[in-house]
Structures are given as C-alpha cells and as structure tokens.
Scaffold this active site. Structure first.
Site, PDB file in Angstrom:
ATOM      1  N   GLU A  58      16.826  -6.399  11.808  1.00 11.74           N
ATOM      2  CA  GLU A  58      16.818  -6.010  10.598  1.00 11.74           C
ATOM      3  C   GLU A  58      16.831  -4.492  10.541  1.00 11.74           C
ATOM      4  OE1 GLU A  58      13.618  -7.077   7.497  1.00 11.74           O
ATOM      5  OE2 GLU A  58      15.431  -7.065   6.024  1.00 11.74           O
ATOM      6  N   CYS A  68      16.521  -6.437   0.860  1.00 10.80           N
ATOM      7  CA  CYS A  68      16.789  -7.680   1.535  1.00 10.80           C
ATOM      8  C   CYS A  68      17.839  -8.364   1.608  1.00 10.80           C
ATOM      9  CB  CYS A  68      15.505  -8.669   1.349  1.00 10.80           C
ATOM     10  SG  CYS A  68      15.621  -9.294  -0.254  1.00 10.80           S
ATOM     11  N   GLU A 118       0.888  -1.272   0.102  1.00  6.36           N
ATOM     12  CA  GLU A 118      -0.221   0.071  -0.008  1.00  6.36           C
ATOM     13  C   GLU A 118       0.820   1.360  -0.026  1.00  6.36           C
ATOM     14  OE1 GLU A 118       0.753  -2.114   2.228  1.00  6.36           O
ATOM     15  OE2 GLU A 118       0.010  -1.796   4.423  1.00  6.36           O
ATOM     16  N   SER A 167       8.216  -8.638   5.484  1.00  7.10           N
ATOM     17  CA  SER A 167       9.120  -8.831   6.770  1.00  7.10           C
ATOM     18  C   SER A 167       8.717 -10.111   7.464  1.00  7.10           C
ATOM     19  CB  SER A 167       8.572  -7.545   7.586  1.00  7.10           C
ATOM     20  OG  SER A 167       7.331  -7.820   8.017  1.00  7.10           O
TER      21      SER A 167
END
Ligand code: NAD
Length: 500
Positions: free
Chosen positions: A383, A282, A177, A227
């Site tokens: 992360e 990533c 989104e 995630s």
C-alpha cells in the site's frame, strides 16, 4: 511554546502528567503545532474506571433519551463543521473542502445513530411452543475502546463512539498521535451536548497506550482502524485477551476500466480517487487495470489530467490536495516510486522532489503515474498511501478479475463500463468487500456497513450499519411461558430438551 493536547477524562479536558510528549506538526511546514502526551498508566486506569462507572448508570437511560443526546451532538457537529475542518486541515494538511467533506461523513454516522431505538429492536416470535413466546434483546457490552489512524481523525472516531455509546456503552478512544487535536474538538462538543461525564474518554499516545487498552480486563471490545501489520497485532492481542475485535486495515484498490466505458469519466474519476487527500485514503484507487488494447492509448490523457494537479496548502483554494502526513511518509512514498523505476516500470509522471512555493519544508509529493506495473513490483505489493497511480494492462475481464482476486487485500474496487453483463460478472466474481460500478470509491452510507474483506479486515462485524449495532451489543434471549387455568399441569418431569 506549543500547546499541550489535553486528555478527556470524566467529562473534562485534563492536562496529562505525562513525562514524554510527541510533537504534532503541520505537514505543510513541519512546524510544531502541539504536543501530544504519552498518557501515563495511572491516567489510563482513571479513564477506564470513570468509563465503567458512567456506563453503569448510562445503560439504564432509556434508549430514546440516549438518542436525544445524539441529536444534540449532531446539531453541534453541524454547527461547528467548518471549525472542525479547519483544525483537521491544519494537523493533517488536507484541503479545507476535503476536510469539511470528511467531517460531514462522520456527521452522517451520528445521524444514523439517532435512529438507535429502531436499530436496537430485537426479535419476537409468539407461540414457538404451546404458550411459549421468545424475545431477543440487544444489551450493551460495557466499556468499549477504539484505536484510530491519522488519515481520518474526525470520521473514523465518529464511526465508533456515537454508535457504541448510543448502544449503552462507554467508550475509550486512543486517536492517532499524529493528529490528536481534531478528536479533542469532537470531545469538547460531546461534553457541550450534555452527555453524562465519563461516557467518552480520550487518552493519547502510541503503541504502549493502545496495548494497555488491549490488555485491560474492563474493556470488552476493541475497534481498530489502521495499517495491516498493526491491525494483525491488535486482532491477535485483543482476542487473546478474550475481547471482541474488529480491525479495518490497509488496502490496494483497483479500478477496472473496460473499453466501452466513458473515457472522460474514467479519467476524471481516476484522478480524484488516486490523488484526493494525497492518496492517503484506505479506499483510494491506487491501481488502474486497463482492459484490452483500445484502452492503452488512454494513459496519455490520464497523464495530462494528472499533470494538471497541484498540491498546496490549506489556504490555497486551487490546491488539489495537501502534503503527506509526515517526512517519513514522504520519504517512504518517494522510495517506492524509485523502486518502481528500478524494477522496470515506466514512470510517466514522477512526483518526487515536489516543491510548493512558500512551503519549502512541507511533505509534498507531486501526482505520480507509473505505467506497465507488474504484480511482482514493490509499488504493487505494498500500500503506497501517496498520490501515486499504478497502471496495469490485461487482455480481458477474466484476467482483470484474476488479478484483483489474487491481491491479498479486499477493501474496495470499482469497474467502469457500459455493459451490464460485464458489471454483473465483476460484482459477482470479485472477492473484495466494497464494489463500485461506475463509482470510484464505494464507501457506503452508514445505514450499510463498511464491509472491507480479505486482508483488509479482521473480525466478523464491520463498522457502522447493522453490523455495528451487533458489534456493540450482546443478545439476550428470553423464552417465556405464563401458565393459566387452561394450561394442562403436565405429565410429570420433562426429561428432554424439547419444549412442551
Ligand atoms: P497505524 O497502523 O500506524 O496506526 C493506527 C493506530 O494504531 C494509531 O492510533 C497508532 O498509534 C496505533 N499503533 C501503531 N502501532 C501500534 C502498535 N504496535 N500497537 C498498538 N497500536 C499501535 O496506521 P496509520 O498510519 O495511522 O493509518 C494509515 C493506515 O490505516 C493505512 O494502512 C490505511 O489503509 C488504514 N486505514 C484503513 C481503513 C479501513 O477502513 N480499512 C480506514 C482508514 C485507514
């Protein structure tokens, strides 16, 4: 008034009747560039029904013909590569070069998909028993769905729907989104390539819209990228609803630097791999593991090289990278940098409070270098997803391997060395899915699969490569015997399972 992002249903861009809309912002200014609908349940139903109907016809279209549609799509993507990149850059904040590179990596997957007639071939063995031949076929699943993250709004959808559709499925995509305009552009070109309507559907929204796909009985398989926490939920929910699932999730990628490596190469690669795309990849290198005493001295030069980087807007050709995707993302990254300082790490470069002239409201974070990081610190455990490089020091390669293997994630890693023996030991013993030797970001080209592992992946079959063909198809095995005059008529019923 900000433009309303349309749905893509039954081959048409369609205005949503949604009651709630999410603001899509330009991360360099935080100005609202569009509004993204939280698609209504009835609209999702319409999209899935249309996909199901379309798939019923599409599965009968000869495979080479399907590949020809993909060829036209690939041509259009190439012709519009820069235009897609501009849309992508506006909503993600990426530099134009980076955005264009991302689009190219998506196009590469479509190129690979054009070889589907070969990729979809099954296996045959004649004479597995007297006059018995066996053949396996790959057949589509039906309607598949994808839920994708903000950080690659072109490449990651292109990992999914061209291959899924080429395999004979229809596909429902729910993009992030935070940047829905790029996927909309991909859909327009898909329509213009002449695909029959309904094969690709795009519904927008967040958690509730994703959940509807996970629970819907007409969706056979879910591809997710995002995630780790969300990926775990997606994997559990999709499989609880008896669907196939592949979930590619978060990461913590280490680059191990041996003292015999070329120092300048190491520094150049660390700078690019840590801060490219503002670290929102990533496969970004977020931890440099410097091996031995000699490499300790390299942090000074690393600091100087990183300090030269300047974030900036899409229109700034000198910008090394852009802003973070949102104010929340910036606040979180700054909080983690602060935690590292409090926990005793050495902040060699502090990117907090970064400003860019002309863009006072942008989500800027400057290049950040944190030395003397330990595995207990938050900046190592989480992360970060920002332009932040942590440095750790170990005595030897064994300690480096132990450190990387202890980390729960397993997306990517790399080793820089001139020693074949060290590289061989590393790639043999390391428990990470993608390994670069003297290459910082080992993202395979699409004829190989993207093989993240451990806590970076839930599922069995990965995106693209041969894995994706298996993921988006089921295997049918035909075992056949044709009787002729020479075949003995048999000695009564066969009461065993054995072929005879
Ligand atoms: P995210 O998990 O917040 O969102 C990903 C998608 O899931 C979005 O479409 C979002 O709308 C949807 N979503 C969010 N919460 C949900 C919920 N509770 N239920 C169902 N759907 C939900 O991820 P993000 O911030 O957009 O992307 C960044 C993350 O993606 C990073 O962790 C990054 O490492 C990861 N990533 C992984 C890979 C890989 O291949 N392993 C590639 C790119 C990005």
């Amino acid at each position: 008034m900000a433009k309303k992002v349309p749905l893509f249903i039954d081959g048409e861009l369609t205005d949503s009747e949604a009651r709630e809309w999410i603001e899509v912002t330009n991360p360099a200014t935080n100005a609202v560039v569009a509004e993204c609908p939280l698609t209504l349940g009835v609209e999702i139903e319409r999209a899935i029904a249309s996909a199901k109907e379309a798939q019923g016809h599409w599965r009968e279209v000869p495979v080479p013909e399907r590949a020809r549609y993909l060829m036209r799509y690939q041509e259009l993507l190439k012709a519009h590569q820069q235009a897609i990149a501009r849309t992508l850059a506006e909503e993600t904040g990426k530099t134009l070069t980076d955005a264009s590179g991302e689009v190219w990596r998506g196009i590469e997957v479509v190129e690979h998909a054009m070889g589907l007639p070969t990729h979809l071939m099954g296996e045959t063995l004649a004479n597995v028993a007297a006059k018995v031949d066996t053949t396996s076929w790959r057949q589509p699943l039906g309607v598949c769905a994808g839920i994708t993250p903000f950080n690659f709004p072109a490449m990651i959808p292109l990992w999914m729907f061209p291959l899924a559709i080429g395999c004979g499925n229809a596909f429902v995509l729910k993009p992030s989104e935070q940047d829905p305009l790029t996927p909309t552009f991909l859909a327009e070109l898909f329509r213009d390539a002449g695909f029959p309507p309904g094969l690709l559907q795009i519904i927008h929204g967040g958690k509730a819209q994703a959940q509807a796909l996970l629970e819907h009985p007409d969706i056979q398989a879910i591809s997710f990228v995002g995630s780790a926490a969300v990926g775990q939920h997606i994997y559990r929910t999709a499989t609880a609803h008896l669907k196939r699932a592949q979930c590619m999730v978060g990461a913590k990628n280490h680059m191990v630097v041996m003292a015999d490596a070329d120092k300048q190469q190491v520094i150049n690669h660390l700078v690019g791999a840590a801060c490219g795309a503002a670290g929102q990849r990533c496969m970004a290198i977020s931890v440099a593991v410097l091996v031995g005493e000699q490499t300790r001295a390299w942090t000074g030069e690393l600091q100087s090289a990183l300090a030269k980087l300047r974030p900036g807007s899409v229109t700034d050709p000198e910008a090394a990278y852009g802003p973070l995707i949102s104010r929340q993302a910036k606040a979180r990254v700054e909080e983690i940098i602060g935690a590292a300082e409090r926990e005793g790490a050495k902040l060699l470069l502090d990117g907090r409070g970064c400003t860019v002239e002309g863009y006072p409201a942008g989500n800027w974070v400057g290049p950040t270098l944190i030395d003397e990081v330990t595995s207990a610190m938050r900046c190592y455990r989480e992360e970060i997803f920002g332009p932040v490089l942590s440095v750790m020091h170990v005595a030897d390669l064994d300690q480096a391997i132990e450190l990387v293997n202890r980390n729960p994630y397993g997306n990517g890693t790399s080793i820089f060395t001139h020693s074949g023996a060290a590289a061989r030991k590393y790639r043999h013993e390391i428990e990470v899915g993608q390994i670069g030797v003297n290459l910082p970001i080992p993202v395979p080209l699409p004829f190989f699969a993207f093989t993240g592992s451990k806590g970076s992946f839930y599922g069995d079959l990965h995106p693209y490569g041969k894995d994706a063909i298996r993921f988006y198809t089921k295997t049918k095995t035909v075992i056949e015997r044709w009787l002729d005059a020479d075949t003995p008529s048999g000695n009564g019923p066969n009461m065993t399972l054995n072929l005879r």
